[in-house]
Motif scaffolding. Structure first.
Motif, PDB file in Angstrom:
ATOM      1  N   ARG A 127      30.395 -11.977   4.343  1.00 17.02           N
ATOM      2  CA  ARG A 127      31.171 -12.438   3.206  1.00 17.02           C
ATOM      3  C   ARG A 127      30.838 -14.040   2.744  1.00 17.02           C
ATOM      4  NH1 ARG A 127      33.378  -8.221   0.484  1.00 17.02           N
ATOM      5  NH2 ARG A 127      34.556  -6.774   2.127  1.00 17.02           N
ATOM      6  N   ARG A 128      30.545 -14.623   4.023  1.00 12.43           N
ATOM      7  CA  ARG A 128      30.340 -16.072   3.698  1.00 12.43           C
ATOM      8  C   ARG A 128      28.928 -16.271   3.148  1.00 12.43           C
ATOM      9  NH1 ARG A 128      29.536 -20.934   8.307  1.00 12.43           N
ATOM     10  NH2 ARG A 128      29.212 -22.617   6.628  1.00 12.43           N
ATOM     11  N   CYS A 129      28.016 -15.465   3.211  1.00  8.80           N
ATOM     12  CA  CYS A 129      26.711 -15.292   2.504  1.00  8.80           C
ATOM     13  C   CYS A 129      27.081 -15.059   1.189  1.00  8.80           C
ATOM     14  CB  CYS A 129      25.704 -14.148   3.151  1.00  8.80           C
ATOM     15  SG  CYS A 129      24.136 -14.030   2.235  1.00  8.80           S
ATOM     16  N   GLN A 130      27.788 -14.292   0.762  1.00  9.54           N
ATOM     17  CA  GLN A 130      28.072 -13.955  -0.668  1.00  9.54           C
ATOM     18  C   GLN A 130      28.720 -15.316  -1.294  1.00  9.54           C
ATOM     19  OE1 GLN A 130      30.713 -10.371   0.311  1.00  9.54           O
ATOM     20  NE2 GLN A 130      29.849  -9.516  -1.608  1.00  9.54           N
ATOM     21  N   ARG A 131      29.501 -16.039  -0.705  1.00  6.51           N
ATOM     22  CA  ARG A 131      30.173 -17.248  -1.197  1.00  6.51           C
ATOM     23  C   ARG A 131      29.070 -18.438  -1.245  1.00  6.51           C
ATOM     24  NH1 ARG A 131      34.031 -15.777   2.500  1.00  6.51           N
ATOM     25  NH2 ARG A 131      33.634 -17.679   3.921  1.00  6.51           N
ATOM     26  N   GLU A 132      28.333 -18.444  -0.477  1.00  9.96           N
ATOM     27  CA  GLU A 132      27.536 -19.650  -0.059  1.00  9.96           C
ATOM     28  C   GLU A 132      25.990 -19.777  -0.230  1.00  9.96           C
ATOM     29  OE1 GLU A 132      28.894 -22.177   3.430  1.00  9.96           O
ATOM     30  OE2 GLU A 132      30.757 -21.014   3.295  1.00  9.96           O
ATOM     31  N   HIS A 133      25.349 -18.465  -0.595  1.00 11.57           N
ATOM     32  CA  HIS A 133      24.035 -18.444  -0.291  1.00 11.57           C
ATOM     33  C   HIS A 133      23.333 -19.300  -1.536  1.00 11.57           C
ATOM     34  CE1 HIS A 133      24.451 -15.266  -3.606  1.00 11.57           C
ATOM     35  NE2 HIS A 133      23.493 -15.441  -3.757  1.00 11.57           N
ATOM     36  N   ARG A 168      22.894 -20.918   9.761  1.00  9.58           N
ATOM     37  CA  ARG A 168      23.626 -21.801   8.943  1.00  9.58           C
ATOM     38  C   ARG A 168      25.032 -21.076   8.759  1.00  9.58           C
ATOM     39  NH1 ARG A 168      20.628 -25.974   6.114  1.00  9.58           N
ATOM     40  NH2 ARG A 168      22.892 -26.438   5.476  1.00  9.58           N
ATOM     41  N   LEU A 169      24.958 -19.720   8.578  1.00 11.13           N
ATOM     42  CA  LEU A 169      26.306 -19.063   8.584  1.00 11.13           C
ATOM     43  C   LEU A 169      27.172 -18.860   9.470  1.00 11.13           C
ATOM     44  CD1 LEU A 169      24.683 -16.169   6.042  1.00 11.13           C
ATOM     45  CD2 LEU A 169      26.276 -18.047   5.338  1.00 11.13           C
ATOM     46  N   LEU A 170      26.670 -19.121  10.863  1.00 10.52           N
ATOM     47  CA  LEU A 170      27.419 -18.987  12.163  1.00 10.52           C
ATOM     48  C   LEU A 170      28.560 -20.156  12.041  1.00 10.52           C
ATOM     49  CD1 LEU A 170      24.687 -18.309  14.565  1.00 10.52           C
ATOM     50  CD2 LEU A 170      25.997 -16.678  13.439  1.00 10.52           C
ATOM     51  N   SER A 171      29.695 -19.516  12.801  1.00 11.89           N
ATOM     52  CA  SER A 171      30.868 -20.622  12.792  1.00 11.89           C
ATOM     53  C   SER A 171      30.637 -21.477  13.818  1.00 11.89           C
ATOM     54  CB  SER A 171      32.092 -19.631  13.025  1.00 11.89           C
ATOM     55  OG  SER A 171      32.007 -18.997  14.475  1.00 11.89           O
ATOM     56  N   PRO A 199      24.681  -2.335  -4.164  1.00  9.65           N
ATOM     57  CA  PRO A 199      25.854  -3.248  -4.476  1.00  9.65           C
ATOM     58  C   PRO A 199      26.396  -3.636  -3.182  1.00  9.65           C
ATOM     59  CG  PRO A 199      25.855  -0.934  -5.548  1.00  9.65           C
ATOM     60  CD  PRO A 199      24.644  -0.925  -4.512  1.00  9.65           C
ATOM     61  N   GLU A 200      26.916  -5.219  -3.566  1.00  6.23           N
ATOM     62  CA  GLU A 200      27.214  -6.022  -2.487  1.00  6.23           C
ATOM     63  C   GLU A 200      28.382  -5.240  -1.576  1.00  6.23           C
ATOM     64  OE1 GLU A 200      28.092  -9.916  -3.613  1.00  6.23           O
ATOM     65  OE2 GLU A 200      25.927 -10.261  -4.066  1.00  6.23           O
ATOM     66  N   HIS A 201      29.461  -4.738  -2.270  1.00  8.39           N
ATOM     67  CA  HIS A 201      30.447  -4.165  -1.351  1.00  8.39           C
ATOM     68  C   HIS A 201      30.032  -2.911  -0.725  1.00  8.39           C
ATOM     69  CE1 HIS A 201      30.165  -1.273  -5.141  1.00  8.39           C
ATOM     70  NE2 HIS A 201      30.864  -0.328  -4.017  1.00  8.39           N
ATOM     71  N   ALA A 202      28.951  -2.224  -0.928  1.00  7.52           N
ATOM     72  CA  ALA A 202      28.541  -1.068  -0.167  1.00  7.52           C
ATOM     73  C   ALA A 202      27.558  -1.744   0.878  1.00  7.52           C
ATOM     74  CB  ALA A 202      27.583  -0.331  -1.188  1.00  7.52           C
ATOM     75  N   ALA A 203      26.990  -2.828   0.692  1.00  4.41           N
ATOM     76  CA  ALA A 203      26.049  -3.305   1.599  1.00  4.41           C
ATOM     77  C   ALA A 203      27.020  -3.994   2.895  1.00  4.41           C
ATOM     78  CB  ALA A 203      25.082  -4.618   1.084  1.00  4.41           C
ATOM     79  N   VAL A 204      27.959  -4.373   2.274  1.00  2.00           N
ATOM     80  CA  VAL A 204      28.822  -5.181   3.416  1.00  2.00           C
ATOM     81  C   VAL A 204      29.715  -4.107   4.285  1.00  2.00           C
ATOM     82  CG1 VAL A 204      30.723  -6.740   3.932  1.00  2.00           C
ATOM     83  CG2 VAL A 204      29.122  -7.289   2.064  1.00  2.00           C
ATOM     84  N   GLY A 247      21.941  -6.802   7.099  1.00  2.00           N
ATOM     85  CA  GLY A 247      23.056  -7.011   6.086  1.00  2.00           C
ATOM     86  C   GLY A 247      22.630  -8.276   5.273  1.00  2.00           C
ATOM     87  N   LEU A 248      22.408  -9.318   5.599  1.00  2.00           N
ATOM     88  CA  LEU A 248      21.834 -10.350   4.826  1.00  2.00           C
ATOM     89  C   LEU A 248      20.631  -9.893   3.855  1.00  2.00           C
ATOM     90  CD1 LEU A 248      21.879 -13.320   7.305  1.00  2.00           C
ATOM     91  CD2 LEU A 248      23.454 -12.610   5.519  1.00  2.00           C
ATOM     92  N   CYS A 249      19.748  -9.317   4.370  1.00  2.00           N
ATOM     93  CA  CYS A 249      18.415  -8.526   3.833  1.00  2.00           C
ATOM     94  C   CYS A 249      19.092  -7.834   2.409  1.00  2.00           C
ATOM     95  CB  CYS A 249      17.897  -7.704   4.478  1.00  2.00           C
ATOM     96  SG  CYS A 249      16.111  -6.954   3.604  1.00  2.00           S
ATOM     97  N   GLN A 250      19.978  -7.056   2.584  1.00  2.00           N
ATOM     98  CA  GLN A 250      20.597  -6.192   1.537  1.00  2.00           C
ATOM     99  C   GLN A 250      21.018  -7.219   0.411  1.00  2.00           C
ATOM    100  OE1 GLN A 250      23.087  -2.631   3.042  1.00  2.00           O
ATOM    101  NE2 GLN A 250      22.475  -3.860   4.822  1.00  2.00           N
ATOM    102  N   LEU A 251      21.903  -8.129   0.825  1.00  2.00           N
ATOM    103  CA  LEU A 251      22.422  -8.966  -0.041  1.00  2.00           C
ATOM    104  C   LEU A 251      21.598  -9.853  -1.081  1.00  2.00           C
ATOM    105  CD1 LEU A 251      25.628 -10.203   2.014  1.00  2.00           C
ATOM    106  CD2 LEU A 251      25.498  -8.459   0.343  1.00  2.00           C
TER     107      LEU A 251
END
Length: 449
Positions: free
Chosen positions: A122-128, A63-66, A93-98, A83-87
């Protein structure tokens, strides 16, 4: 490049090896090494959690793919999953995971993918928060299980299937088995207390202890000296069910890696002959190592339990433990890669093999002897169906499972597990998560004199 980025790159390779190439998670992890205990712990955690939740995370990634159905390099897909697993599933911390996950693209020798990985995370952070409820409408996605397995569990367990699916996604509890030949349960509890290790629950008169946290075996007092073994309480039930007696000849027909072999020797007063057979010579080395650590001995033979002519001496056995090779769908929380490695088409072949092993092993049992059929599958095709088919063709065989259960040492935890036999169903079915135990099945069969 930071050590943290290196851990993410290693985790991505591991996830790709499992998800794309069908390798065992434990086998892949065994070849990985990191400099510090913290890095090793992070690698293991990211690898296991990414595989445990792979089905759900992969659905989220789609769902996150462009571009829909975008083709991804296997390692980059795996890195995005890590990466998604970490978020979603860690408190990193999200900044470290990314940042560290994006940096890992260079270690995977794919620096051009850094922009893609950054954009997805980044999109996951906004839309999950919006996307997860949408994909979770599908039970298979929400519980991160293959659809075939969800359907089979719902058919076999009815309303309990949802509890099993949820239990499969929990991190496994840490049960140990106290070797009563070397130390009393009370004394071992004192040793745990002195090491500041807490006990959360116990079974089987305190020989099965549930610790309040998982740990490396090296932290367990007396592990190297054979005072204790790591073994789930459901697996420990095998030895108590078979109940070996003084001087009996016992066969452990599919013995590797040897946890139950050692337990049978611990339980048997004045052991007779215990023969441990396994079809894999390589896996038998684990049996030998376990016995050496416990300072016990058995006759360890490489051979196929379904073809005894190659190893059997012609003397029948008083007791037989037949822990059959199976789909292992009852122990998914310990081996989450089963979700990705096992296929629905595997089950019929496994059941045929189990039936063959059962019939052959029965022929090696003395009149009046007992055979314990054990399986860590959650599926009736590999458990009750095998036993019911066997009893139809061996009508003189008696299912004495319930009788033996009534004689077991009193245990409050077992009494609260709701694992009793269902009406008209042979054997004992244990749902994953019952009293903190793994999913297991047992049928104790007695041969007429």
């Amino acid at each position: 490049m930071s050590a943290s980025a290196a851990v993410r790159a290693k985790a991505a390779r591991i996830v790709a090896d499992v998800a794309e190439h069908g390798r065992s998670l434990d086998a892949v992890l065994s070849h990985e090494s990191s400099a510090t205990k913290q890095e090793r712990g992070l690698l293991r955690s990211l690898s296991y959690d990414s595989i445990r939740w792979y089905v759900r995370l992969d659905a989220l990634l789609s769902r996150l793919l462009s571009r829909p159905n975008q083709t991804l390099d296997p390692e980059i897909r795996a890195l995005a999953i890590v990466g998604l697993c970490q978020l979603i599933y860690t408190d990193i911390p999200e900044h470290a995971a990314v940042a560290e996950t994006v940096a890992a693209t260079r270690l995977l020798k794919q620096p051009r993918a850094s922009g893609f990985v950054n954009a997805v995370l980044r999109r996951c952070q906004r839309e999950h928060a919006r996307l997860l409820p949408e994909i979770d409408r599908d039970l298979a996605v929400r519980t991160a299980h293959p659809r075939w397995l969800v359907e089979k569990l719902r058919k076999d367990w009815g309303e309990r299937a949802n509890d099993i699916l949820d239990a499969n996604n929990q991190r496994p509890p840490f049960w140990i088995r106290v070797n009563r030949l070397r130390v009393t349960p009370a004394n071992y509890r004192e040793q745990l207390q002195a090491s500041q290790i807490g006990v959360a629950a116990s079974m089987f008169e305190d020989t099965a202890l549930l610790l309040d946290r998982a740990m490396d075996v090296g932290e367990l007092p007396g592990f190297n000296e054979g005072l204790v073994s790591v073994q789930d309480a459901a697996a420990q039930l095998a030895g108590h069910m078979l109940d070996p007696q003084r001087g009996e000849r016992i066969l452990d027909a599919c013995a590797a890696p040897g946890g139950k072999t050692g337990h049978l020797l611990e339980l048997q007063p004045e052991p007779g002959v215990l023969t441990a057979v396994d079809v894999s010579p390589e896996r038998l080395t684990r049996v030998t190592q376990n016995l050496q650590r416990l300072q016990m001995s058995a006759q360890v033979l490489a051979g196929d339990a379904a073809a005894p002519a190659g190893w059997w001496d012609g003397k029948t056995f008083n007791r037989i433990l037949l822990d059959v090779p199976c789909s292992a769908t009852g122990v998914i929380r310990r081996h989450p890669d089963i979700k990705l490695l096992r296929r629905g088409d595997d089950i019929a072949a496994l059941a045929a093999r189990q039936s063959q092993l059962l019939r052959t092993s029965w022929s090696l049992l003395q009149p009046g002897g007992r055979l314990l059929y054990a399986s860590c599958s959650a599926l009736q095709t590999e458990t009750t169906a095998v036993i019911e088919d066997f009893l139809r063709t061996e009508p003189s065989a008696r299912d004495v499972t319930e009788q033996r259960l009534q004689d077991l040492p009193a245990s409050e935890a077992l009494g609260q597990a709701h694992v009793g036999t269902a009406s008209g169903v042979h054997g004992l079915r244990i749902a994953a998560g019952s009293a903190g135990m793994d999913g297991f099945y047992y049928a104790l069969l007695e041969k007429p004199c």
